[in-house]
Scaffold this active site. Structure first.
Site, short mmCIF file in Angstrom:
data_model
loop_
_atom_site.label_atom_id
_atom_site.label_comp_id
_atom_site.label_asym_id
_atom_site.label_seq_id
_atom_site.Cartn_x
_atom_site.Cartn_y
_atom_site.Cartn_z
N TRP A 18 0.86 -1.18 0.00
CA TRP A 18 0.00 0.00 0.00
C TRP A 18 0.90 1.23 0.00
O TRP A 18 1.87 1.30 0.75
CB TRP A 18 -0.90 0.02 1.24
N ALA A 52 0.43 -3.50 5.97
CA ALA A 52 1.19 -3.45 7.22
C ALA A 52 0.87 -4.61 8.16
O ALA A 52 1.77 -5.12 8.84
CB ALA A 52 0.92 -2.12 7.93
N GLU A 54 0.46 -7.59 7.64
CA GLU A 54 1.17 -8.82 7.30
C GLU A 54 2.65 -8.77 7.67
O GLU A 54 3.34 -9.80 7.61
CB GLU A 54 1.03 -9.10 5.80
N PHE A 76 3.26 2.51 5.30
CA PHE A 76 2.64 3.81 5.48
C PHE A 76 1.17 3.55 5.75
O PHE A 76 0.42 3.15 4.86
CB PHE A 76 2.84 4.65 4.22
N VAL A 78 -2.41 4.79 6.74
CA VAL A 78 -3.22 6.01 6.76
C VAL A 78 -4.67 5.67 7.09
O VAL A 78 -5.10 4.52 6.98
CB VAL A 78 -3.15 6.76 5.41
N ARG A 84 -9.61 2.40 12.44
CA ARG A 84 -8.67 3.41 12.89
C ARG A 84 -7.24 3.02 12.53
O ARG A 84 -6.77 1.96 12.89
CB ARG A 84 -8.81 3.60 14.39
N SER A 109 11.59 -0.71 12.92
CA SER A 109 10.34 -0.23 12.34
C SER A 109 10.52 1.08 11.60
O SER A 109 11.09 2.04 12.11
CB SER A 109 9.30 -0.02 13.44
#
EC number: 2.5.1.78
Length: 157
Positions: A18, A52, A54, A76, A78, A84, A109
């Site tokens: 993504w 994210a 995964e 990233f 969003v 949320r 991270s």
């Protein structure tokens, strides 16, 4: 800048797809900085996951191979209006922390969650640039954690 004391260390990068145009900037900057520190781009292996969420499971599978000195997760996250984004990011970071504690392989991270993101060219450009900085910082942190762990190994010896 820390020069690598372990230039042949294998590093895995798990990147979410993504917002790939933003996330890939982190990966490119990590590899560039890693080579400036004395590492080899050939020793950095990149693994793609859909999103994210995964990242922790993939990082765990990679850590269990024993092949990697460290793993970087980057995404990233969003607010997409469905759930949320801060919850998603927190869940991912908790999972990454658990992976490193369970496997004894450092998991770094570069999973970023902006407070407010909108698909506008100025914001996209800002985060593309920001992910370059985060990639460089992640490479520096990776070198530092590998040095710190080498010192720990001497204490255990």
């Amino acid at each position: 800048m820390t020069i690598l004391s372990h230039p042949s260390a294998k590093i895995a990068i798990v990147r979410a797809r993504w917002h790939a145009d933003i996330v890939d900037r982190c990966v490119d900057a990590f590899v560039a900085q890693w080579t400036k520190l004395g590492g080899s781009a050939a020793d950095v292996e990149i693994f793609d996951v859909p999103g994210a969420l995964e990242i922790p499971l993939h990082a765990q599978a990679l850590a269990r191979t024993g092949r990697y000195a460290a793993i970087l997760g980057t995404a990233f996250v969003v607010n997409g209006g469905i759930y949320r984004h801060d919850f998603v990011s927190g869940t991912v970071l908790d999972g990454m922390m658990r992976v490193q504690l369970d496997t004894d392989v450092p998991v770094l991270s570069a999973v970023l969650t902006p407070h407010n993101f909108q698909e506008s060219e100025p914001l996209i450009a800002f985060f593309r640039d920001h992910f370059v900085v985060k990639g460089e910082e992640a490479a520096n942190a990776c070198a530092q954690i590998l040095d710190a762990r080498a010192k720990l190994a001497l204490v255990d010896a």
